[in-house]
Design a protein around this motif. Structure first.
Motif, short mmCIF file in Angstrom:
data_model
loop_
_atom_site.label_atom_id
_atom_site.label_comp_id
_atom_site.label_asym_id
_atom_site.label_seq_id
_atom_site.Cartn_x
_atom_site.Cartn_y
_atom_site.Cartn_z
N ASP A 1 39.84 48.94 28.06
CA ASP A 1 39.91 48.58 29.47
C ASP A 1 41.18 49.12 30.13
O ASP A 1 41.43 48.88 31.31
CB ASP A 1 39.82 47.06 29.67
N ASN B 1 32.11 51.93 26.40
CA ASN B 1 33.25 51.02 26.48
C ASN B 1 32.95 50.09 27.66
O ASN B 1 33.24 50.43 28.81
CB ASN B 1 34.56 51.78 26.69
N LEU C 1 35.46 49.36 30.58
CA LEU C 1 36.12 50.48 31.24
C LEU C 1 35.46 50.74 32.59
O LEU C 1 34.26 50.93 32.69
CB LEU C 1 36.02 51.73 30.37
N GLU D 1 39.81 52.31 36.71
CA GLU D 1 40.84 52.60 35.72
C GLU D 1 41.18 54.09 35.70
O GLU D 1 42.28 54.48 35.34
CB GLU D 1 40.37 52.15 34.33
#
Length: 259
Positions: free
Chosen positions: A219, A238, A241, A245
């Motif tokens: 993350d 993921n 994520l 980000e």
């Protein structure tokens, strides 16, 4: 060097290479291997490459140490539980593949394999990798995916020549700090772990070209990873994520380089 002449059996499961009428290479895949055939192989003094793949053999023959000229040994995908100690007498060995077996321990005299540059132990799920492996100082390729690396992961920097490292499926929760000392590392696979963050120290891996971090819990990504000259960065699956980000990074420039 003289040319190697290759021959195959009718089923294309056995390949033999000869040079000057001496067998130097044997590859058997998806076929049965009798005890008699094994004994015959052990009488080939010039043999340099031996591959017995997916043949359901359970034991590496004790006479393996007779093959003094072996440079490559591949027993991938069998049912092997133990590595005989005398395998370490194969001091010319450069590549050893024991992946997809049921091996539980490494031989005590592993340090004798001083010419080994490639070691593949992938998917020996009961194998506890211990400090004996650090004696292999010339390793450039190391695959410990789906093994237990808890005892060695904090000292992974001992492998100063590593170019390719696979620690996929080893249940690590963070990228080991010792890993960032591997300044020759070109390919890194950390797929299917519990990693949450790519830290700033990633920038220390200047030679890195490929990173596989799929199926983790990332993350947080350091912007410094996008300054590396990567040819491949795998981040699929993921779940934490977000696109946010990746904002305010030069990820777009990097992606343009990749594609």
């Amino acid at each position: 060097m003289n040319n190697i002449e290759y021959s195959w059996n009718e089923e294309k499961t056995i390949k033999e290479g000869r040079r000057n009428n001496q067998t130097i290479e044997i590859r058997i895949k998806n076929d049965s291997v009798s005890k008699e055939r094994i004994n015959e192989i052990l009488t080939l003094p010039k043999l340099e490459r031996l591959e017995i793949i997916n043949c359901n053999i359970q034991i590496i023959p004790n006479g393996i140490n007779k093959l003094k000229n072996l440079k490559l040994l591949n027993f991938e995908g069998n049912n092997i539980r133990n590595i005989p100690d005398n395998l370490t007498e194969l001091t010319k060995l450069e590549s050893l593949n024991l992946s997809r077996n049921n091996i539980k321990r490494l031989p005590n005299q592993l340090s004798k394999l001083q010419n080994l540059t490639g070691l593949n132990l992938f998917k020996n799920q009961d194998l506890i990798v211990d400090e004996k492996i650090f004696k292999l100082e010339k390793l450039e390729v190391l695959n410990l995916g789906l093994t237990n690396v808890e005892n060695i992961v904090d000292n992974i920097s001992n492998f100063s020549h590593l170019k390719n490292l696979d620690l996929s499926g080893t249940n690590i929760e963070q990228i080991p700090m010792a890993l960032f000392s591997l300044n020759k590392l070109e390919k890194l696979s950390l797929e299917s772990n519990q990693i949450k963050e790519i830290p700033d120290d990633i920038e220390k891996l200047k030679a890195l070209q490929t990173v596989d971090l799929r199926f983790n819990n990332i993350d947080k990504i350091s912007k410094k990873i996008f300054d590396l000259n990567l040819s491949e960065l795998l981040l699929e699956n993921n779940p934490f994520l977000s696109i946010k980000e990746l904002q305010n990074t030069n990820v777009e420039d990097m992606l343009n380089r990749l594609f």
